[in-house]
Design a protein around this motif. Sequence first.
Motif, PDB file in Angstrom:
ATOM      1  N   ASP A  52      15.422  49.436  11.650  1.00  0.00           N
ATOM      2  CA  ASP A  52      16.798  49.025  11.372  1.00  0.00           C
ATOM      3  C   ASP A  52      17.613  50.291  11.181  1.00  0.00           C
ATOM      4  OD1 ASP A  52      19.177  48.071  10.272  1.00  0.00           O
ATOM      5  OD2 ASP A  52      18.197  46.726   8.866  1.00  0.00           O
ATOM      6  N   ASP A  53      18.831  50.326  11.698  1.00  0.00           N
ATOM      7  CA  ASP A  53      19.645  51.539  11.570  1.00  0.00           C
ATOM      8  C   ASP A  53      20.145  51.773  10.145  1.00  0.00           C
ATOM      9  OD1 ASP A  53      21.417  49.400  11.625  1.00  0.00           O
ATOM     10  OD2 ASP A  53      22.910  50.452  12.819  1.00  0.00           O
ATOM     11  N   ALA A  54      20.027  50.775   9.278  1.00  0.00           N
ATOM     12  CA  ALA A  54      20.495  50.926   7.897  1.00  0.00           C
ATOM     13  C   ALA A  54      19.331  51.055   6.908  1.00  0.00           C
ATOM     14  CB  ALA A  54      21.353  49.730   7.515  1.00  0.00           C
ATOM     15  N   ALA A  55      18.099  51.211   7.428  1.00  0.00           N
ATOM     16  CA  ALA A  55      16.940  51.284   6.541  1.00  0.00           C
ATOM     17  C   ALA A  55      15.862  52.171   7.155  1.00  0.00           C
ATOM     18  CB  ALA A  55      16.375  49.891   6.291  1.00  0.00           C
ATOM     19  N   ASP A  56      14.988  52.683   6.301  1.00  0.00           N
ATOM     20  CA  ASP A  56      13.826  53.445   6.746  1.00  0.00           C
ATOM     21  C   ASP A  56      12.623  52.520   6.750  1.00  0.00           C
ATOM     22  OD1 ASP A  56      15.159  55.954   6.898  1.00  0.00           O
ATOM     23  OD2 ASP A  56      14.954  56.184   4.730  1.00  0.00           O
ATOM     24  N   LEU A  57      11.720  52.724   7.708  1.00  0.00           N
ATOM     25  CA  LEU A  57      10.457  52.002   7.724  1.00  0.00           C
ATOM     26  C   LEU A  57       9.427  52.908   7.073  1.00  0.00           C
ATOM     27  CD1 LEU A  57       8.956  49.443   8.592  1.00  0.00           C
ATOM     28  CD2 LEU A  57       8.466  50.586  10.761  1.00  0.00           C
ATOM     29  N   VAL A  58       8.744  52.387   6.061  1.00  0.00           N
ATOM     30  CA  VAL A  58       7.818  53.180   5.258  1.00  0.00           C
ATOM     31  C   VAL A  58       6.484  52.440   5.173  1.00  0.00           C
ATOM     32  CG1 VAL A  58       7.428  54.184   2.976  1.00  0.00           C
ATOM     33  CG2 VAL A  58       9.742  54.112   3.917  1.00  0.00           C
ATOM     34  N   ALA A  59       5.383  53.185   5.298  1.00  0.00           N
ATOM     35  CA  ALA A  59       4.041  52.623   5.167  1.00  0.00           C
ATOM     36  C   ALA A  59       3.375  53.216   3.938  1.00  0.00           C
ATOM     37  CB  ALA A  59       3.218  52.930   6.411  1.00  0.00           C
ATOM     38  N   CYS A  60       2.848  52.347   3.083  1.00  0.00           N
ATOM     39  CA  CYS A  60       2.104  52.771   1.890  1.00  0.00           C
ATOM     40  C   CYS A  60       0.690  52.217   2.008  1.00  0.00           C
ATOM     41  CB  CYS A  60       2.751  52.221   0.628  1.00  0.00           C
ATOM     42  SG  CYS A  60       4.445  52.777   0.341  1.00  0.00           S
ATOM     43  N   PRO A  61      -0.324  52.990   1.596  1.00  0.00           N
ATOM     44  CA  PRO A  61      -1.681  52.441   1.602  1.00  0.00           C
ATOM     45  C   PRO A  61      -1.728  51.168   0.769  1.00  0.00           C
ATOM     46  CG  PRO A  61      -1.717  54.801   1.128  1.00  0.00           C
ATOM     47  CD  PRO A  61      -0.282  54.367   1.093  1.00  0.00           C
ATOM     48  N   ALA A  62      -2.386  50.141   1.292  1.00  0.00           N
ATOM     49  CA  ALA A  62      -2.414  48.846   0.608  1.00  0.00           C
ATOM     50  C   ALA A  62      -2.995  48.938  -0.794  1.00  0.00           C
ATOM     51  CB  ALA A  62      -3.189  47.832   1.445  1.00  0.00           C
ATOM     52  N   GLY A  63      -3.919  49.839  -1.032  1.00  0.00           N
ATOM     53  CA  GLY A  63      -4.532  49.954  -2.350  1.00  0.00           C
ATOM     54  C   GLY A  63      -3.910  51.004  -3.242  1.00  0.00           C
ATOM     55  N   ALA A  64      -2.774  51.528  -2.842  1.00  0.00           N
ATOM     56  CA  ALA A  64      -2.131  52.588  -3.617  1.00  0.00           C
ATOM     57  C   ALA A  64      -1.692  52.076  -4.980  1.00  0.00           C
ATOM     58  CB  ALA A  64      -0.933  53.147  -2.868  1.00  0.00           C
ATOM     59  N   GLU A  65      -1.836  52.954  -5.971  1.00  0.00           N
ATOM     60  CA  GLU A  65      -1.346  52.609  -7.298  1.00  0.00           C
ATOM     61  C   GLU A  65       0.176  52.693  -7.289  1.00  0.00           C
ATOM     62  OE1 GLU A  65      -3.117  54.839 -10.472  1.00  0.00           O
ATOM     63  OE2 GLU A  65      -5.073  54.805  -9.496  1.00  0.00           O
ATOM     64  N   ASN A  66       0.787  51.993  -8.169  1.00  0.00           N
ATOM     65  CA  ASN A  66       2.240  52.065  -8.382  1.00  0.00           C
ATOM     66  C   ASN A  66       3.083  51.561  -7.210  1.00  0.00           C
ATOM     67  OD1 ASN A  66       1.772  53.169 -10.940  1.00  0.00           O
ATOM     68  ND2 ASN A  66       1.607  55.221 -10.063  1.00  0.00           N
ATOM     69  N   LEU A  67       2.556  50.640  -6.404  1.00  0.00           N
ATOM     70  CA  LEU A  67       3.398  50.078  -5.345  1.00  0.00           C
ATOM     71  C   LEU A  67       4.581  49.333  -5.944  1.00  0.00           C
ATOM     72  CD1 LEU A  67       0.980  48.775  -2.560  1.00  0.00           C
ATOM     73  CD2 LEU A  67       2.441  50.786  -2.543  1.00  0.00           C
ATOM     74  N   GLY A  68       4.368  48.695  -7.078  1.00  0.00           N
ATOM     75  CA  GLY A  68       5.467  47.993  -7.756  1.00  0.00           C
ATOM     76  C   GLY A  68       6.570  48.941  -8.171  1.00  0.00           C
ATOM     77  N   VAL A  69       6.186  50.129  -8.638  1.00  0.00           N
ATOM     78  CA  VAL A  69       7.166  51.149  -9.015  1.00  0.00           C
ATOM     79  C   VAL A  69       7.938  51.605  -7.778  1.00  0.00           C
ATOM     80  CG1 VAL A  69       7.457  53.481  -9.940  1.00  0.00           C
ATOM     81  CG2 VAL A  69       5.833  51.899 -11.009  1.00  0.00           C
ATOM     82  N   PHE A  70       7.217  51.817  -6.666  1.00  0.00           N
ATOM     83  CA  PHE A  70       7.873  52.218  -5.415  1.00  0.00           C
ATOM     84  C   PHE A  70       8.918  51.180  -5.003  1.00  0.00           C
ATOM     85  CE2 PHE A  70       8.092  51.838  -0.777  1.00  0.00           C
ATOM     86  CZ  PHE A  70       8.581  53.094  -0.449  1.00  0.00           C
ATOM     87  N   VAL A  71       8.536  49.903  -5.047  1.00  0.00           N
ATOM     88  CA  VAL A  71       9.459  48.829  -4.660  1.00  0.00           C
ATOM     89  C   VAL A  71      10.679  48.809  -5.573  1.00  0.00           C
ATOM     90  CG1 VAL A  71       9.698  46.308  -4.537  1.00  0.00           C
ATOM     91  CG2 VAL A  71       7.688  47.425  -3.553  1.00  0.00           C
ATOM     92  N   THR A  72      10.447  48.935  -6.870  1.00  0.00           N
ATOM     93  CA  THR A  72      11.546  48.899  -7.841  1.00  0.00           C
ATOM     94  C   THR A  72      12.483  50.088  -7.669  1.00  0.00           C
ATOM     95  OG1 THR A  72      10.159  47.728  -9.421  1.00  0.00           O
ATOM     96  CG2 THR A  72      12.101  48.829 -10.304  1.00  0.00           C
TER      97      THR A  72
END
Length: 93
Positions: A52-72
């Motif tokens: 999307d031209d208004a967003a970045d596409l980002v990949a995080c390892p599925a088992g990474a710690e702090n995914l909730g923090v990243f989303v927030t």
Amino acid sequence: MSRLAPLALPLLAACVPQPATPVELPLMGGYRDAADQCRRVGESDYTNQFLDDAADLVACPAGAENLGVFVTETGAIEVNRVGGFVLYTVPRR
């Protein structure tokens, strides 16, 4: 019966599930900094559907710690899971 065995083998082989073709994600540098586990994702035939031209596409390892923090912290929205990664679209604005 022995005459049928050569004919049955190809039929049985066709019933064995084949492994899925792995999706290649064109991962680039860390998203927030060089040491970040989450990486910016480049353009490919697979990733075009999420870009999307208004967003970045980002990949995080599925088992990474702090995914909730990243989303927030980033306002990321999960768009898919593939190859052990969670794909997020992260608004730039």
